[in-house]
Design an enzyme around this catalytic site. Structure first.
Site, PDB file in Angstrom:
ATOM      1  CG  HIS A   9       0.924   6.541  -0.250  1.00 44.89           C
ATOM      2  ND1 HIS A   9      -0.522   6.810  -1.018  1.00 44.89           N
ATOM      3  CD2 HIS A   9       0.056   5.877   0.723  1.00 44.89           C
ATOM      4  CE1 HIS A   9      -1.607   6.369  -0.513  1.00 44.89           C
ATOM      5  NE2 HIS A   9      -1.789   6.218   0.042  1.00 44.89           N
ATOM      6  CG  HIS A  30      -1.908   1.294   1.625  1.00 44.44           C
ATOM      7  ND1 HIS A  30      -3.276   1.574   1.316  1.00 44.44           N
ATOM      8  CD2 HIS A  30      -1.024   2.433   1.922  1.00 44.44           C
ATOM      9  CE1 HIS A  30      -3.834   2.461   1.529  1.00 44.44           C
ATOM     10  NE2 HIS A  30      -2.463   3.564   1.951  1.00 44.44           N
ATOM     11  CD  GLU A  31       1.590   3.753   3.053  1.00 46.36           C
ATOM     12  OE1 GLU A  31       2.092   4.347   3.169  1.00 46.36           O
ATOM     13  OE2 GLU A  31       0.224   3.281   4.299  1.00 46.36           O
TER      14      GLU A  31
END
Length: 450
Positions: A28, A24-25
């Site tokens: 980003h 997920h990170e």
């Protein structure tokens, strides 16, 4: 051996969760760097740093509390307007400025062209949506592996077991009473392994068709089965019985309340509707079957709807969860679970005497469901979730377009920090909820396999 497999299952699913957070990170981080935003930290977990290393301008590491992760981007908030009134700031204003200082603490000379808030709104939407989308991609990969690669058990029109006698559920002990009547299947000579190919003259190429025709008939009914390569005609005397209601696709129909929500029994299991239908006295055999890409996409879509419904219902589950954690009440099967609960279920699954493929399917499906939840939950338009930042960027874009349309001055960037007091409330609620889930997972865990 059971203890070893249990430990291995816990570790594997825990690592799968950490991978989901890190993945997920990474969404980003990659998109922020692509748009020139300086990123100072990439961390999995929160709290005290357990391990870290620096690569270029970014520190990568693992923190103590494995409840998510974060990427620290410089300039998440625009500078505030200088207060020239001379009055001491209100508590609300002080809270906002403290949050702004925290957001911009690592800003340094030369960062003016690398601040997050200076990126175009559509770029900020991409950066903030990239994390949840990465979870959606991982979920798609996991479900595709299970549904299109390994396959799942599906019922067939082959007879799996034949019940010997007609008894009520309360009387069923594994042995037939001496005075019990035989089931229509047993009386007609139906055998395990028979493949039901026609009922009452209607072809039944699959279990849905066979089950549907059996339920729609009572009394003496012609039934053709394939046995040892030959077609055998039988005539069971079907009786009526009250069974769970099913829809046109053979799926069980569950009871709902006046608001359309599922009704659960005391153990947290959904309560089915019932109907009086024809009864033969068999169970259908299952075999592992794979799905097409379209069927897999449909399955994911249905699962995403269920995840959304589960998120909406979370507040209503808090009283039962609190009772299970602190008052010794029973833990419902549909109770929310956290990292500890999911990992513990991984140990439970891996320690079961099931085929390796079945255990792999269960664990991969669980991890896929977790990633669907992470996608849906993080897209909620609330700070500090990704959806809150996405909402702020979209709102800024709409304001600027409206200003240009009506020939008004540019309103400037949307000051997302002004919503931080609300974000603190959301964070506090999330922390309290996580603590209750943690206690419940430790003292009164959900058991997937009973």
């Amino acid at each position: 051996m059971v203890a070893l497999l249990t430990t291995l299952g816990i570790v594997l699913l825990f690592l799968g969760l950490l991978l989901s957070f890190a993945w997920h990170e990474l969404g980003h981080l990659a998109t922020a760097k692509m748009f020139g935003v300086r990123c100072t930290e990439y961390m999995v977990g929160f709290g005290k740093t357990l391990w870290s290393t620096r690569r270029g301008e970014t520190e990568y590491g693992i923190k103590l509390v494995p409840l998510g992760g974060f990427v620290r981007m410089v300039g998440m908030a625009p500078p505030g307007k200088q207060d020239t009134s001379g009055k001491p700031p209100s508590r609300w204003r002080a809270m906002i400025e403290d949050a702004r200082d925290a957001y911009n603490a690592e800003q340094r000379p030369g960062d003016e062209g690398r601040l997050f808030y200076t990126r175009a709104p559509w770029k900020r939407v991409i950066v903030m949506a990239a994390g949840p989308v990465m979870n959606l991609i991982l979920a798609a990969l996991l479900f595709s592996t299970v549904l299109m690669g390994l396959g799942v058990h599906e019922e067939t029109n082959e007879v799996g077991t034949v019940s010997e006698c007609l008894v009520s559920v309360e009387e069923a002990t594994g042995e037939c009473p001496e005075d019990a009547e035989p089931t229509p299947a047993a009386a007609a000579g139906v055998q395990p392994g028979d493949r039901i190919v026609a009922v009452a003259g209607t072809a039944t190429p699959d279990w849905q068709a066979a089950n549907k025709e059996i339920r729609e008939h009572t009394g003496p009914t012609e039934m053709k089965v394939e046995r040892d390569g030959e077609t055998v005609t039988l005539e069971p005397d079907l009786v009526q019985n009250e069974l769970p209601a099913r829809d046109a696709d053979g799926e069980i129909i569950y009871q709902t309340d006046e608001r359309g929500r599922d009704v659960y029994d005391d153990e947290g299991r959904p309560v089915p509707e019932t109907e009086t239908v024809g009864f033969l006295g068999i169970t259908f055999a299952t075999e592992r079957q794979t799905m097409t890409a379209m069927e897999t996409a449909g399955y994911m879509g249905d699962s995403l709807v269920l995840v959304g419904e589960a998120i909406v219902s979370l507040p209503s589950k808090v009283p039962d969860l609190f009772g299970a954690a602190f008052l010794g009440e029973d833990r419902r099967a549909d109770s929310p679970i956290g990292v500890v609960g999911v990992s513990r279920i991984g140990g439970e699954v891996l320690s079961q005497p099931l085929p390796v493929v079945d255990r792999a399917v269960i664990m991969l499906t669980m991890l896929g469901s977790v990633n669907l939840f992470l996608f849906a939950f993080n897209m909620l338009p609330l700070l500090p979730l990704d959806g809150g930042h996405i909402f702020g960027a979209i709102w800024e874009s709409l304001r600027r377009k409206a200003a240009r349309l009506f020939r008004r001055p540019d309103p400037g960037p949307f000051d997302v920090v002004k919503l931080m007091p609300l974000a603190y409330v959301v964070m506090l609620a999330f922390i309290l909820f996580s603590l209750i889930v943690l206690v419940a997972d430790i003292v009164n865990p959900v058991r997937l396999l009973g």
